[in-house]
Design a protein around this motif. Sequence first.
Motif, PDB file in Angstrom:
ATOM      1  N   PRO A 135      -9.472   3.373   9.992  1.00  6.56           N
ATOM      2  CA  PRO A 135      -8.950   2.114  10.082  1.00  6.56           C
ATOM      3  C   PRO A 135      -7.340   2.113   9.670  1.00  6.56           C
ATOM      4  O   PRO A 135      -7.229   2.685   8.640  1.00  6.56           O
ATOM      5  CB  PRO A 135      -9.826   0.959   9.289  1.00  6.56           C
ATOM      6  N   CYS A 136      -6.419   1.408  10.515  1.00  5.99           N
ATOM      7  CA  CYS A 136      -5.129   1.469   9.970  1.00  5.99           C
ATOM      8  C   CYS A 136      -4.502   0.312   9.584  1.00  5.99           C
ATOM      9  O   CYS A 136      -3.516   0.279   8.607  1.00  5.99           O
ATOM     10  CB  CYS A 136      -4.193   1.924  11.399  1.00  5.99           C
ATOM     11  N   HIS A 137      -4.915  -0.738   9.992  1.00  2.00           N
ATOM     12  CA  HIS A 137      -4.275  -2.196   9.575  1.00  2.00           C
ATOM     13  C   HIS A 137      -5.109  -3.298  10.323  1.00  2.00           C
ATOM     14  O   HIS A 137      -6.306  -3.131  11.028  1.00  2.00           O
ATOM     15  CB  HIS A 137      -2.616  -2.100  10.186  1.00  2.00           C
TER      16      HIS A 137
ATOM     17  N   GLY B 215       0.776  -1.092  -0.039  1.00  2.00           N
ATOM     18  CA  GLY B 215      -0.019  -0.030  -0.140  1.00  2.00           C
ATOM     19  C   GLY B 215       0.777   1.400  -0.050  1.00  2.00           C
ATOM     20  O   GLY B 215       1.552   1.180   0.850  1.00  2.00           O
ATOM     21  N   ASP B 216       0.587   2.062  -1.044  1.00  2.00           N
ATOM     22  CA  ASP B 216       1.409   3.438  -1.032  1.00  2.00           C
ATOM     23  C   ASP B 216       0.560   4.393  -0.215  1.00  2.00           C
ATOM     24  O   ASP B 216      -0.251   5.427  -0.837  1.00  2.00           O
ATOM     25  CB  ASP B 216       1.468   3.830  -2.578  1.00  2.00           C
ATOM     26  N   GLY B 217       0.526   4.110   1.114  1.00  2.00           N
ATOM     27  CA  GLY B 217      -0.341   5.018   1.807  1.00  2.00           C
ATOM     28  C   GLY B 217       0.016   6.519   1.925  1.00  2.00           C
ATOM     29  O   GLY B 217      -1.156   7.262   2.093  1.00  2.00           O
TER      30      GLY B 217
ATOM     31  N   ALA C 183      -7.486  -1.157   4.425  1.00  2.00           N
ATOM     32  CA  ALA C 183      -7.730  -0.079   5.455  1.00  2.00           C
ATOM     33  C   ALA C 183      -7.597   1.054   4.591  1.00  2.00           C
ATOM     34  O   ALA C 183      -6.435   1.781   4.649  1.00  2.00           O
ATOM     35  CB  ALA C 183      -6.884   0.080   6.753  1.00  2.00           C
ATOM     36  N   ASP C 184      -8.675   1.662   4.122  1.00  2.00           N
ATOM     37  CA  ASP C 184      -8.949   2.808   3.068  1.00  2.00           C
ATOM     38  C   ASP C 184      -8.935   4.100   4.123  1.00  2.00           C
ATOM     39  O   ASP C 184      -9.940   4.765   4.258  1.00  2.00           O
ATOM     40  CB  ASP C 184      -9.825   2.679   2.298  1.00  2.00           C
TER      41      ASP C 184
ATOM     42  N   HIS D  13      -3.565   2.593   4.048  1.00  2.00           N
ATOM     43  CA  HIS D  13      -2.601   2.360   4.926  1.00  2.00           C
ATOM     44  C   HIS D  13      -2.334   1.121   5.064  1.00  2.00           C
ATOM     45  O   HIS D  13      -1.079   0.803   5.603  1.00  2.00           O
ATOM     46  CB  HIS D  13      -3.089   3.215   6.080  1.00  2.00           C
ATOM     47  N   GLY D  14      -3.247   0.313   5.733  1.00  2.00           N
ATOM     48  CA  GLY D  14      -2.885  -0.880   5.909  1.00  2.00           C
ATOM     49  C   GLY D  14      -3.573  -1.877   5.237  1.00  2.00           C
ATOM     50  O   GLY D  14      -4.752  -1.472   4.330  1.00  2.00           O
TER      51      GLY D  14
END
Length: 337
Positions: free
Chosen positions: A248-250, A168-170, A219-220, A203-204
């Motif tokens: 949400p992170c991961h 993920g290129d968060g 995790a958008d 992100h995750g």
Amino acid sequence: MATAVAMLPPFFLQTSSKSGSRLPVVGSGVHTYECVHDWLVPPDGLVWGDTHGLAQDEQGNIYVAHTVNKSSMRGEAVVVYDASGRFVRAFGEEFRGGAHGLGVRQEKGAEVLYHCDINQCKIVKTTLKGESLWAHGYPREDPAYAGRPIDFVPTNVAFAPNGDFYVGDGYGSHHLLRFSSDGRFLGEVGRPGHGDNEFDTPHGLFVDTRGGVPILVVADRGNRRVQTFSLDGSHLRTIKDESRLRMPCHFHTQGDWMVCPDLDSQVCILDREYKVVVQLGDGRASNGEVGSRRRQSRNEFTAGQFITPHAAIFLHRGDILVAEWLPIGRITLLRRV
């Protein structure tokens, strides 16, 4: 010891006596935990920076990825503990300032770590002791990045059963890239944006194998939602429940349950349908705007409440470990009761 009460709401908070000390208790029913803040502390000379990533290997050793505080005399960005929380070793000075996502998996009979470095903007694979095995920086092989220079800041990695992995290129340009087990680019999943099959801060990400068919869960975070995909990248569902699942992170799973650290003040447990069944340590009422308490000292934090959960994993014995995005770091053990 506290007795779990099934009728309590998911944000219930009480205290529990154990070994002469009183600890906050969060959750309800089967998801009831003692809250042990600062269960892991860095070794002498090393000062936590933002505690970003967590992993546990098959032997039970726990890995913490952090950015390293500017005041730290030592520079190792990955710190290793045994299952009881005793310090084992530290490595990764090259990740100082950038250590972020951390994942562990088996490859060719040995466990390896995948590190996402948001400072050097690359993914690095190492042994469990930190020896570098492979690295990948700017993804020129992806047409989205080849046409013109755009930001690439990878935040987390997910692993498919066949050896493929997803990145993920968060913190960069919001793409989600898929690679083969040997690091060959296979394509993208979704695209940047705000609709279904689109991301704002992916992100995750995690490959959920709780059902019969593995599912890629994303995790958008910027869109404040979760999305699911088949492993070949077909969009399946968009899950949005902003009152209970905010940023949400991961993800990580154990048995029937998925744990999701939520940057907005809480840790959530999700069922197989990605429905929130309990919110743990919800500190939103005390915290205000996300990140507004980052300058506070430990004695200003509220016991039993989270500020900015960034990573969370189930430990082998069923407890949950939580890392928070705080410049002085914090690792909390949620110990099952």
